[in-house]
Design an enzyme around this catalytic site. Structure first.
Site, PDB file in Angstrom:
ATOM      1  N   ASP A  13       0.806  -1.220   0.000  1.00  0.00           N
ATOM      2  CA  ASP A  13       0.000   0.000   0.000  1.00  0.00           C
ATOM      3  C   ASP A  13       0.845   1.279   0.000  1.00  0.00           C
ATOM      4  OD1 ASP A  13      -2.240  -1.701   0.234  1.00  0.00           O
ATOM      5  OD2 ASP A  13      -1.982  -1.749   2.405  1.00  0.00           O
ATOM      6  N   LYS A  16       2.086   2.230  -5.109  1.00  0.00           N
ATOM      7  CA  LYS A  16       2.781   1.757  -6.317  1.00  0.00           C
ATOM      8  C   LYS A  16       1.932   1.995  -7.569  1.00  0.00           C
ATOM      9  CE  LYS A  16       3.054  -2.366  -4.538  1.00  0.00           C
ATOM     10  NZ  LYS A  16       2.661  -2.063  -3.164  1.00  0.00           N
ATOM     11  N   GLY A  17       0.591   1.870  -7.418  1.00  0.00           N
ATOM     12  CA  GLY A  17      -0.299   2.008  -8.571  1.00  0.00           C
ATOM     13  C   GLY A  17      -0.057   3.308  -9.307  1.00  0.00           C
ATOM     14  N   GLY A  40      -4.431  -4.322  -4.350  1.00  0.00           N
ATOM     15  CA  GLY A  40      -5.395  -3.310  -4.771  1.00  0.00           C
ATOM     16  C   GLY A  40      -4.655  -2.034  -5.106  1.00  0.00           C
ATOM     17  N   HIS A  41      -4.470  -1.785  -6.390  1.00  0.00           N
ATOM     18  CA  HIS A  41      -3.749  -0.572  -6.819  1.00  0.00           C
ATOM     19  C   HIS A  41      -4.749   0.471  -7.288  1.00  0.00           C
ATOM     20  CE1 HIS A  41       0.083  -3.077  -7.802  1.00  0.00           C
ATOM     21  NE2 HIS A  41      -0.096  -2.887  -6.519  1.00  0.00           N
ATOM     22  N   ARG A 143       2.866 -29.154  -5.537  1.00  0.00           N
ATOM     23  CA  ARG A 143       2.817 -29.708  -6.891  1.00  0.00           C
ATOM     24  C   ARG A 143       1.498 -30.396  -7.236  1.00  0.00           C
ATOM     25  NH1 ARG A 143       8.614 -31.963  -5.700  1.00  0.00           N
ATOM     26  NH2 ARG A 143       7.608 -31.845  -3.677  1.00  0.00           N
ATOM     27  N   GLN A 225       2.062  -5.862  -3.166  1.00  0.00           N
ATOM     28  CA  GLN A 225       2.456  -5.902  -1.740  1.00  0.00           C
ATOM     29  C   GLN A 225       3.806  -5.201  -1.517  1.00  0.00           C
ATOM     30  OE1 GLN A 225       1.390  -9.358  -3.020  1.00  0.00           O
ATOM     31  NE2 GLN A 225      -0.638  -8.531  -2.675  1.00  0.00           N
ATOM     32  N   THR A 303      -8.733  -3.771  -1.071  1.00  0.00           N
ATOM     33  CA  THR A 303      -9.308  -5.075  -1.365  1.00  0.00           C
ATOM     34  C   THR A 303     -10.319  -5.486  -0.310  1.00  0.00           C
ATOM     35  OG1 THR A 303      -7.304  -5.697  -2.532  1.00  0.00           O
ATOM     36  CG2 THR A 303      -8.675  -7.512  -1.762  1.00  0.00           C
ATOM     37  N   THR A 304     -10.016  -5.204   0.962  1.00  0.00           N
ATOM     38  CA  THR A 304     -10.894  -5.693   2.036  1.00  0.00           C
ATOM     39  C   THR A 304     -11.630  -4.571   2.752  1.00  0.00           C
ATOM     40  OG1 THR A 304      -9.058  -5.561   3.583  1.00  0.00           O
ATOM     41  CG2 THR A 304      -9.414  -7.692   2.492  1.00  0.00           C
ATOM     42  N   ARG A 306     -10.476  -2.867   5.096  1.00  0.00           N
ATOM     43  CA  ARG A 306     -10.052  -2.774   6.500  1.00  0.00           C
ATOM     44  C   ARG A 306      -9.262  -1.484   6.736  1.00  0.00           C
ATOM     45  NH1 ARG A 306      -6.886  -8.378   7.252  1.00  0.00           N
ATOM     46  NH2 ARG A 306      -6.209  -7.845   5.146  1.00  0.00           N
ATOM     47  N   PRO A 307      -9.436  -0.842   7.937  1.00  0.00           N
ATOM     48  CA  PRO A 307      -8.606   0.334   8.217  1.00  0.00           C
ATOM     49  C   PRO A 307      -7.148  -0.092   8.338  1.00  0.00           C
ATOM     50  CG  PRO A 307     -10.109  -0.147  10.059  1.00  0.00           C
ATOM     51  CD  PRO A 307     -10.357  -1.178   9.013  1.00  0.00           C
ATOM     52  N   LEU A 335       3.434  12.461   0.517  1.00  0.00           N
ATOM     53  CA  LEU A 335       4.105  13.497   1.302  1.00  0.00           C
ATOM     54  C   LEU A 335       3.093  14.493   1.865  1.00  0.00           C
ATOM     55  CD1 LEU A 335       6.949  14.712   2.083  1.00  0.00           C
ATOM     56  CD2 LEU A 335       6.575  16.287   0.192  1.00  0.00           C
TER      57      LEU A 335
HETATM   58  P1  IMP Z   1      -2.597 -12.801   1.916  1.00  0.00           P
HETATM   59  O1  IMP Z   1      -1.675 -12.215   0.909  1.00  0.00           O
HETATM   60  O2  IMP Z   1      -4.061 -12.594   1.605  1.00  0.00           O
HETATM   61  O3  IMP Z   1      -2.264 -14.237   2.239  1.00  0.00           O
HETATM   62  O4  IMP Z   1      -2.385 -12.003   3.305  1.00  0.00           O
HETATM   63  C1  IMP Z   1      -1.182 -12.093   4.038  1.00  0.00           C
HETATM   64  C2  IMP Z   1      -0.830 -10.749   4.650  1.00  0.00           C
HETATM   65  O5  IMP Z   1      -0.463  -9.835   3.624  1.00  0.00           O
HETATM   66  C3  IMP Z   1      -1.990 -10.081   5.417  1.00  0.00           C
HETATM   67  O6  IMP Z   1      -1.449  -9.355   6.505  1.00  0.00           O
HETATM   68  C4  IMP Z   1      -2.551  -9.111   4.395  1.00  0.00           C
HETATM   69  O7  IMP Z   1      -3.214  -8.029   4.998  1.00  0.00           O
HETATM   70  C5  IMP Z   1      -1.276  -8.668   3.701  1.00  0.00           C
HETATM   71  N1  IMP Z   1      -1.520  -8.219   2.331  1.00  0.00           N
HETATM   72  C6  IMP Z   1      -1.805  -8.964   1.244  1.00  0.00           C
HETATM   73  N2  IMP Z   1      -1.950  -8.199   0.154  1.00  0.00           N
HETATM   74  C7  IMP Z   1      -1.741  -6.934   0.552  1.00  0.00           C
HETATM   75  C8  IMP Z   1      -1.708  -5.677  -0.147  1.00  0.00           C
HETATM   76  O8  IMP Z   1      -1.905  -5.575  -1.364  1.00  0.00           O
HETATM   77  N3  IMP Z   1      -1.437  -4.603   0.624  1.00  0.00           N
HETATM   78  C9  IMP Z   1      -1.184  -4.678   1.962  1.00  0.00           C
HETATM   79  N4  IMP Z   1      -1.188  -5.815   2.629  1.00  0.00           N
HETATM   80  C10 IMP Z   1      -1.453  -6.941   1.942  1.00  0.00           C
END
Ligand code: IMP
Length: 433
Positions: A13, A16-17, A40-41, A143, A225, A303-304, A306-307, A335
């Site tokens: 987060d 990057k997008g 989520g970009h 596999r 990520q 994506t979710t 969440r805060p 910035l």
């Molecule tokens: P997973 O990738 O869904 O297995 O989640 C593993 C961890 O990576 C969790 O803490 C997620 O919140 C975090 N995570 C996965 N994708 C993102 C992203 O795009 N941005 C920030 N955190 C991420």
């Protein structure tokens, strides 16, 4: 002509997008190399906001080729939904989207299991996105996964589904889960439909990207990520299941390291994290709320929803990231969010057992007991949103950026002062050798 990798340097987060969107203007090919629709970009173009999960954001630029590499895990349902959301906005995919025949497929049982397994972890819950990412990579390394090329062949898919479904039902029973998976026939019918939709885009993308590099085209490798979520170098086990770091671009697209010219690290001007796991500079209360809600786009997971957890800039994290990614330069984002702080802190080391650590510890309980060593600076209390030249920034903002660059031992190439394309300072031309 160049091949450039863009990576997140913190816990994802970083913005990057937007950086990828700007660099895409000069790229011919944009290739995503790992992760799945956990990412989520967000890219803001004029009044319109676009959020990408699987498709490289380069698709916004007409005529550019976008690749989903073999290191990515693809939820076909999610992919088709994303295409169907973007098409009415005028985005064309034919002849522009290329999907690796070797990428792995996320099936419905991967999503169910991801959630069930994470719930079972109780206090040690990772807080995954629940998109079946880890469970798809589990099958890949065990596999027994389904690759795109397998997915397109109904017979192979049927065979793999038979084994997969019975194995997963068994596992769900052992986990005492009441979840019920669709029958093989139902899943096969639904997913064969997705396969038909995906088919025109599928090819050997490694061959294609290598050809592009050989032909002198500009190739941008897009990471999802961030480095501290890397399965090897992140805050294990609170990590994702792939390699967001620059090395991941080579294994995830199928290009040799000798073909890469530059690595750009995206650094948020402060730190955020979503999900569980250690976060030494995490703030609570008003300061965290201000960081979370300042600016036009708040700190909530794309994506979710969440805060995001918020905290001060952590140089230990970014220095570690600069090393493992081999960063050539950094692009600092958001910035303008710091405009409203009269004092700004930066963590320059961790105090642990009477010593100051400069490297990120591997043992989780050590990280959890580390106390950040802060340096405090005066803020600039001025609106920087939309500033386009480095010299037009307030003196203290310039000092802050120089300090970040000094601590990361990496030169500054870009600064983002807002979500819009035009709200960008170009310090160096990244595409220039
Ligand atoms: P997973 O990738 O869904 O297995 O989640 C593993 C961890 O990576 C969790 O803490 C997620 O919140 C975090 N995570 C996965 N994708 C993102 C992203 O795009 N941005 C920030 N955190 C991420």
């Amino acid at each position: 002509m160049a091949a450039i990798i863009v990576v997140g340097t913190q816990w994802g987060d970083e913005g990057k997008g937007k950086i990828i969107d700007i660099l895409s203007r000069q790229a011919d090919v944009i290739a995503r190399y790992q992760g799945g629709n956990n990412a989520g970009h967000t890219v803001v173009v004029g009044e319109e906001e676009f959020t990408f999960h699987l498709i490289p954001s380069g698709i916004l630029h007409p005529g550019k080729k976008c690749v989903i590499g073999s290191g990515v895990v693809i939820d076909p349902q999610g992919l088709i939904e994303e295409i169907e959301e973007l098409e009415p906005k005028g985005i064309a995919f034919a002849g522009r989207l290329f999907i690796s025949d070797r990428a792995h497929i996320t099936m419905p049982y991967h999503k169910v299991l991801d959630r069930v397994i994470d719930e079972k972890r109780g206090k040690g819950k990772i807080g995954t996105t629940g998109r079946g990412i880890g469970t798809t990579y589990m099958d890949k390394t065990a596999r027994v996964g389904i690759r795109v090329c397998d997915f397109l062949d109904r017979e192979v898919l049927k065979e793999k589904l038979e084994i997969g479904l019975s194995e997963k039902n068994d596992l769900l029973r052992r986990l005492n889960s009441h979840h019920h998976l669709d029958s093989e026939k139902k899943m096969l019918d639904e997913y064969t439909g997705y396969a038909e939709r995906m088919k025109p885009f599928v090819t050997d993308t490694s061959f294609m990207v290598n050809e592009a590099i050989r032909n002198g085209e500009n190739v941008l490798f897009e990471g999802a990520q961030g480095a501290l979520l890397d399965i090897n170098f992140g805050t294990y086990p609170y990590v994702t299941s792939s390699h967001p770091i620059s090395g991941g671009a080579c294994v995830g697209v199928g290009v040799g390291p000798t073909r890469i010219d530059k690595v750009v690290g995206v650094v948020k001007a402060y730190t955020t994290r979503v999900g569980g796991g250690p976060f030494p500079t995490e703030l609570e209360g008003d300061l965290a709320e201000t960081l979370r809600n300042a600016g036009p786009i708040g700190e909530y997971g794309r994506t979710t929803g969440r805060p995001r957890r918020c905290g001060w800039f952590d140089a230990v994290v970014v220095r570690q990231s600069a090393i493992i990614n081999g960063l050539d330069c950094i692009a600092v984002t958001r910035l303008d969010i710091l405009d409203r702080f009269s004092k700004i802190k930066m963590c320059v080391g961790y105090e642990y057992g009477g010593r100051t650590l400069r490297e990120f510890p591997s043992l989780l309980k050590v990280v959890e007991s580390c106390k950040p060593v802060y340096e405090e600076m005066d803020g600039w209390n001025e609106d920087t949103s939309g500033v386009r030249r480095f010299r037009d920034l307030p003196m203290n903002a310039r000092r802050y950026l120089e300090k970040i660059s000094g601590l990361a031992e990496t030169e500054l190439c870009m600064v983002s002062t807002g979500p819009g394309r035009e709200q960008t300072i170009k310090v160096k031309d990244v595409w220039r050798p």
